[in-house]
Design a protein around this motif. Sequence first.
Motif, PDB file in Angstrom:
ATOM      1  N   ARG A 127      42.426  45.192  38.344  1.00 27.21           N
ATOM      2  CA  ARG A 127      42.345  43.958  39.141  1.00 27.21           C
ATOM      3  C   ARG A 127      43.254  44.007  40.360  1.00 27.21           C
ATOM      4  O   ARG A 127      42.973  43.383  41.387  1.00 27.21           O
ATOM      5  CB  ARG A 127      42.716  42.756  38.265  1.00 27.21           C
ATOM      6  CG  ARG A 127      42.610  41.404  38.963  1.00 27.21           C
ATOM      7  CD  ARG A 127      42.893  40.288  37.971  1.00 27.21           C
ATOM      8  NE  ARG A 127      42.812  38.971  38.575  1.00 27.21           N
ATOM      9  CZ  ARG A 127      43.815  38.377  39.189  1.00 27.21           C
ATOM     10  NH1 ARG A 127      44.989  38.994  39.291  1.00 27.21           N
ATOM     11  NH2 ARG A 127      43.674  37.170  39.717  1.00 27.21           N
ATOM     12  N   ARG A 146      30.408  49.380  42.051  1.00 26.77           N
ATOM     13  CA  ARG A 146      31.737  49.882  41.710  1.00 26.77           C
ATOM     14  C   ARG A 146      31.662  51.252  41.036  1.00 26.77           C
ATOM     15  O   ARG A 146      32.638  51.708  40.458  1.00 26.77           O
ATOM     16  CB  ARG A 146      32.455  48.868  40.824  1.00 26.77           C
ATOM     17  CG  ARG A 146      32.709  47.535  41.544  1.00 26.77           C
ATOM     18  CD  ARG A 146      33.283  46.465  40.635  1.00 26.77           C
ATOM     19  NE  ARG A 146      33.584  45.255  41.382  1.00 26.77           N
ATOM     20  CZ  ARG A 146      32.719  44.273  41.609  1.00 26.77           C
ATOM     21  NH1 ARG A 146      31.485  44.363  41.139  1.00 26.77           N
ATOM     22  NH2 ARG A 146      33.067  43.201  42.306  1.00 26.77           N
ATOM     23  N   LEU A 192      38.161  36.677  43.619  1.00 23.71           N
ATOM     24  CA  LEU A 192      39.096  37.169  44.632  1.00 23.71           C
ATOM     25  C   LEU A 192      39.252  36.161  45.758  1.00 23.71           C
ATOM     26  O   LEU A 192      40.382  35.857  46.181  1.00 23.71           O
ATOM     27  CB  LEU A 192      38.598  38.514  45.174  1.00 23.71           C
ATOM     28  CG  LEU A 192      39.380  39.103  46.350  1.00 23.71           C
ATOM     29  CD1 LEU A 192      40.823  39.419  45.946  1.00 23.71           C
ATOM     30  CD2 LEU A 192      38.686  40.357  46.881  1.00 23.71           C
ATOM     31  N   ASP A 249      37.976  46.880  46.719  1.00 24.53           N
ATOM     32  CA  ASP A 249      38.552  47.512  45.535  1.00 24.53           C
ATOM     33  C   ASP A 249      38.681  49.013  45.774  1.00 24.53           C
ATOM     34  O   ASP A 249      37.756  49.651  46.290  1.00 24.53           O
ATOM     35  CB  ASP A 249      37.662  47.289  44.311  1.00 24.53           C
ATOM     36  CG  ASP A 249      37.623  45.840  43.882  1.00 24.53           C
ATOM     37  OD1 ASP A 249      38.693  45.219  43.833  1.00 24.53           O
ATOM     38  OD2 ASP A 249      36.520  45.333  43.601  1.00 24.53           O
ATOM     39  N   ARG A 304      43.815  41.748  48.268  1.00 20.78           N
ATOM     40  CA  ARG A 304      44.759  41.058  47.377  1.00 20.78           C
ATOM     41  C   ARG A 304      46.182  41.554  47.630  1.00 20.78           C
ATOM     42  O   ARG A 304      47.125  40.766  47.693  1.00 20.78           O
ATOM     43  CB  ARG A 304      44.362  41.306  45.917  1.00 20.78           C
ATOM     44  CG  ARG A 304      45.217  40.528  44.910  1.00 20.78           C
ATOM     45  CD  ARG A 304      44.816  40.869  43.484  1.00 20.78           C
ATOM     46  NE  ARG A 304      43.478  40.424  43.175  1.00 20.78           N
ATOM     47  CZ  ARG A 304      43.165  39.193  42.796  1.00 20.78           C
ATOM     48  NH1 ARG A 304      44.117  38.269  42.718  1.00 20.78           N
ATOM     49  NH2 ARG A 304      41.921  38.873  42.510  1.00 20.78           N
ATOM     50  N   ARG A 309      44.000  46.736  42.073  1.00 20.45           N
ATOM     51  CA  ARG A 309      43.655  47.817  42.999  1.00 20.45           C
ATOM     52  C   ARG A 309      42.739  47.283  44.112  1.00 20.45           C
ATOM     53  O   ARG A 309      41.651  47.786  44.346  1.00 20.45           O
ATOM     54  CB  ARG A 309      42.944  48.954  42.261  1.00 20.45           C
ATOM     55  CG  ARG A 309      43.770  49.625  41.190  1.00 20.45           C
ATOM     56  CD  ARG A 309      42.919  50.636  40.433  1.00 20.45           C
ATOM     57  NE  ARG A 309      43.557  51.067  39.200  1.00 20.45           N
ATOM     58  CZ  ARG A 309      42.933  51.682  38.212  1.00 20.45           C
ATOM     59  NH1 ARG A 309      41.624  51.942  38.314  1.00 20.45           N
ATOM     60  NH2 ARG A 309      43.574  52.045  37.120  1.00 20.45           N
ATOM     61  N   ASN A 310      43.192  46.257  44.760  1.00 24.43           N
ATOM     62  CA  ASN A 310      42.387  45.621  45.800  1.00 24.43           C
ATOM     63  C   ASN A 310      43.250  45.438  47.041  1.00 24.43           C
ATOM     64  O   ASN A 310      44.304  44.803  46.984  1.00 24.43           O
ATOM     65  CB  ASN A 310      41.854  44.272  45.316  1.00 24.43           C
ATOM     66  CG  ASN A 310      40.939  43.625  46.328  1.00 24.43           C
ATOM     67  OD1 ASN A 310      41.395  43.034  47.295  1.00 24.43           O
ATOM     68  ND2 ASN A 310      39.633  43.752  46.123  1.00 24.43           N
TER      69      ASN A 310
END
Length: 282
Positions: free
Chosen positions: A146, A99, A198, A125, A152, A148-149
Amino acid sequence: MDRAELAAFLRSRRERITPADVGLPAGARRRTPGLRREEVAQLAFISPEYYARLEQSRAPRPSAEVLSGLARALRLSDAERAHLHHLAGAPPAPRGPSREVRPSILDLIQRLPQAAATVISAGFDILAWNDLAAALLEDFSAVPPRERNLVRRAFLGPHRDGQILYGVSDLDDFALHSAQRLRATAARYPDDPAVASLVRDLLAGSPRFRELWESHDVTDEPTLRKTFQHPTVGPITVNCDVLDIADRDQRVVIYTAVPGSPSEEALRLLSVIGTQRMVGSR
């Protein structure tokens, strides 16, 4: 296993870390720089006697759990972690999708003023973005990390202005390919808590994701062109190019419009207005 080199490497990494770096009191009468052996052992959750034997080139090969604890305690970089495993004669186990974006990649996407560019992790992400990407998609700086996916967002929301995943034209294809790619990511990083969390959330909250996940497909076909329904400037059709950053398991996604097209003019307008809404827009 190269016991002598492993011992020297551990000593060198231990001596570069101060107690303050890891939240320990400095104390007095430290004969050597850095942490004491027993402090490293405490941070790595191993016995002081075993760690001492490692630095004395007398210990048996450390387990994967011990190497993971040492890497964490000594704050090793990805390259140092791989070197530690090599010296111990054990293949490095990936902790999870990287990341951390290289500064040169951050500089690259900022040098693309007429293209919207993002950097995406193996777990989807959004790690970095330029100004035009924020205007085209959303201002990710205003979104909790969290959220910024993209997977999701696609399956669980929330959806900006009522649009599912920015009003993108290939949502069904993206849903299919993202689920397949995420399955491959989960297999590569089985111990990564963020990826596992996730997947759990998606399985619990989206019947469509659960259906795709249970197919066990892992293919990944790129989408070369897509259209975003932007709430301010309307539809924007862009070419989508993906550059792989192999050493970090990341991708740079670049959106560009055909020169002279209405979509190019729309992107130019977005580069001016940025993330601000035009007066009277919905």
